[in-house]
Design a protein around this motif. Structure first.
Motif, PDB file in Angstrom:
ATOM      1  N   ILE A 254      -5.203   3.186  -4.271  1.00  0.00           N
ATOM      2  CA  ILE A 254      -4.178   2.502  -3.471  1.00  0.00           C
ATOM      3  C   ILE A 254      -3.955   3.230  -2.139  1.00  0.00           C
ATOM      4  N   THR A 262      -5.529   9.408  -5.433  1.00  0.00           N
ATOM      5  CA  THR A 262      -6.242   8.352  -4.724  1.00  0.00           C
ATOM      6  C   THR A 262      -7.594   8.819  -4.172  1.00  0.00           C
ATOM      7  N   GLU A 367       9.530   5.770  -4.599  1.00  0.00           N
ATOM      8  CA  GLU A 367       9.498   6.797  -3.554  1.00  0.00           C
ATOM      9  C   GLU A 367      10.647   6.758  -2.555  1.00  0.00           C
ATOM     10  N   LYS A 381       0.796   0.218  -1.354  1.00  0.00           N
ATOM     11  CA  LYS A 381       1.543   0.161  -2.614  1.00  0.00           C
ATOM     12  C   LYS A 381       2.428  -1.079  -2.667  1.00  0.00           C
TER      13      LYS A 381
HETATM   14  S1  SF4 Z   1       1.158   7.238  -5.609  1.00  0.00           S
HETATM   15 FE1  SF4 Z   1       0.494   5.936  -7.304  1.00  0.00          FE
HETATM   16  S2  SF4 Z   1      -0.169   4.034  -6.285  1.00  0.00           S
HETATM   17 FE2  SF4 Z   1      -0.107   5.607  -4.690  1.00  0.00          FE
HETATM   18  S3  SF4 Z   1      -2.197   6.439  -4.604  1.00  0.00           S
HETATM   19 FE3  SF4 Z   1      -1.026   7.736  -6.008  1.00  0.00          FE
HETATM   20  S4  SF4 Z   1      -1.390   6.906  -8.046  1.00  0.00           S
HETATM   21 FE4  SF4 Z   1      -1.985   5.348  -6.561  1.00  0.00          FE
END
Ligand code: SF4
Length: 557
Positions: A254, A262, A367, A381
């Motif tokens: 993502i 990621t 977040e 996201k």
């Molecule tokens: S915070 Fe969650 S959605 Fe964003 S890159 Fe990391 S694992 Fe993926």
């Protein structure tokens, strides 16, 4: 002859009275939560099978399975933490430990440390030290090497002096499913000139660019070789995992700019692989299939992160078709998918038999409540919804929560404090989001069901020195903590008695009582800290409650 003894960090091996999120307790400072309370709430140690752990964390089960591809059963042991000394003898070559938060530097642990301005170690840190002391006593005078691995190794890269202090021979960074036998051979042969490994670790600069740092106490995969195992290199577990957890994918894709996951390549487990692993747990009497990923809705996702509804449903259908499985839930997901795909949530709920007596828990990082920070740090996201044309980020979170609750899903949200570029206005937006959700109801008048936990970002330099005295939370940051713990206290009072699925009614009752009282006591302390920090509690409690009503999403019957 036992050549390899594997043992997990003890904080990962308990079931925390089967209460969702109670495993967060291990991040609490030892000076703030009484030892007796912690000892009760974390639950008993795992069952003992002649000194072996009858149930063990998934990560250590993967290591066991990887070694068993090359070694005989009697050479590999996943030891019960209370009996590990029985397996360490002159034949033992390696004692391997997996850990998540060995030094208590993870964002949740930091949130307690910074908020309470405490230097008292967290339970995660203290238990890690105890475990290492036990291992070092057991291997004293013997040749066995002590190797630590797992997702928490980054903390040791920040404070490498801790390796010598705790008698650790080497820390391994990265995934090791396909190279574990080579790694242990490398370690036992003294690390010679084998070129398959790099003596050092990877780290990231301020722009999240990868860097390699040489350090003889660390071992990583060689820089110019394959960095991750392929799907076919990842073995199936062969013995039961804690809480019935099994993996369904690795990586996420993502692209949130604060997240290391990621950067890993995407690998999806086909349903057959998942069911094979769940069958191992079912044979041990487990009934829930707990599916681990960092983002379940990214499972086999399409272009622009559109969820692959067919693949997700096929996965859950396969899990629920396993004789003996009565429920299933994912570990993590993102809220924009329930907001945009209510029909998918309805269908999934039918598959996993969600209902008033079977709420589905899932962790979700929202977040922030700030559109600006959401667009800057995690633009994907929010997809397929877009902040602006599809409402504010807070509206998307509200709609997603509404849909989830209507389908009997209860999200456990996390929010961040101390993000890069954060301003007080951003934090107040987060407060507004939490307050509004906390006061929201469904069409039948039931309150929104969710929890929210703040996570603290601390600059790397301060993590290195452990001098948190210069991290002073401003009133807007304190307000995020205040709003979160105010809501948690409310939920604890409301839901505590049905939070635990512990089979023993007496322990379920005591656990519920402790959670309710604990939530209330915690909120009292939070209020005191916030008041002392200059927060206007009245303003924080009312902030964002403007009486605005959002349109409830339509959920197909
Ligand atoms: S915070 Fe969650 S959605 Fe964003 S890159 Fe990391 S694992 Fe993926």
């Amino acid at each position: 002859m036992v050549r390899f003894v594997l043992v997990a960090d003890s904080t990962l091996a308990r079931n925390y009275r089967s209460v969702p999120l109670l495993d967060f307790l291990a991040s609490a400072p030892t000076g703030a939560v009484p030892g007796s309370l912690y000892a009760f709430l974390r639950g008993p140690p795992p069952p003992d099978d002649h000194g072996r752990a009858a149930v063990a964390p998934y990560s250590i089960r993967k290591l066991e399975a990887a070694l068993l591809r090359d070694h005989k059963r009697e050479e590999v042991v996943v030891a019960h933490e209370d009996h590990l000394s029985e397996f360490v003898d002159d034949d033992t070559e390696v004692v391997g430990v997996t850990t998540m938060d060995p030094l208590g530097l993870g964002p949740l642990t930091m949130s307690y440390a910074v908020f309470f301005e405490t230097y008292s170690p967290a339970y995660v840190e203290r238990e890690f030290e105890y475990l290492l002391a036990r291992i070092n006593r057991a291997r004293a005078g013997k040749k066995a090497k002590l190797v630590v691995g797992g997702p928490g190794v980054w903390e040791l890269t920040v404070r490498p002096d801790e390796l010598d202090r705790n008698g650790i021979d080497y820390a391994f960074q990265g995934e090791s499913d396909d190279i574990l036998t080579d790694l242990f051979r490398y370690v036992t042969e003294g690390g010679g000139e084998n070129t398959g490994f790099f003596r050092g670790f990877q780290t990231f600069d301020g722009q999240f660019r990868k860097q390699w740092k040489a350090n003889s106490k660390f071992i990583s995969r060689y820089q110019f070789s394959k960095q991750f195992p392929k799907l076919e290199d990842i073995p199936d577990i062969v013995a039961p995992s804690t809480k019935g957890m099994v993996e369904v994918m690795r990586g996420c894709g993502i692209g949130c700019d604060f997240c290391e996951v990621t950067l890993r390549p995407l690998r999806y487990y086909p349903p057959e692989k998942v069911t094979r692993e769940i069958n191992v747990n079912v044979a041990a009497g487990m009934k829930n299939g707990w599916l681990h990923s960092d983002e379940i809705f990214a499972y086999e996702h399409g272009r622009n992160f559109v969820p692959n509804e067919e693949a997700i449903m096929e996965l859950f259908n396969a899990v629920m078709a396993i004789p003996g499985v009565t429920s299933s839930n994912p570990t993590h997901g993102r809220i924009s998918i329930p907001a945009a795909y209510p029909n998918l949530m309805r269908k999934l709920s039918r598959i996993i038999r969600a209902g008033p007596d079977n709420w589905v828990g899932v962790q979700m990082g929202i977040e922030t409540g700030s559109d600006r920070l959401a667009s800057e740090h995690m633009p994907n996201k929010t997809l397929p919804l877009r902040v602006g044309p599809d409402g504010s980020w807070a509206d998307i979170v509200w709609r997603g929560t509404y849909v989830m609750n209507k389908c009997y899903w209860r999200p456990a949200f996390t929010v961040q404090v101390g993000q890069a570029g954060e301003t007080p206005e951003d934090n107040w937006e987060t407060v507004a989001l939490i307050n509004r959700m906390s006061e929201s109801t469904l069409d039948n008048g039931a309150p929104f069901e969710f929890t929210v936990t703040p996570m603290q970002h601390v600059p790397l330099g301060l993590l290195k020195s452990r001098d948190f005295s210069s991290v002073r939370l401003d009133p807007s940051q304190l307000a995020v903590y205040y709003a979160s713990y105010r809501h948690l206290a409310k939920v604890a009072l409301r839901d505590a008695t049905r939070a635990s699925s512990d089979a023993n009614p007496a322990s379920r009752y005591v656990t519920g009582l402790m959670i309710a009282l604990g939530g209330w006591a915690m909120f009292r302390v939070v209020k005191r800290v916030c008041r002392r920090g200059g927060l206007d509690l009245e303003r924080a409690a009312r902030y964002g409650l403007d009486g605005r009503h959002l349109q409830a999403p339509v959920i197909p019957a």
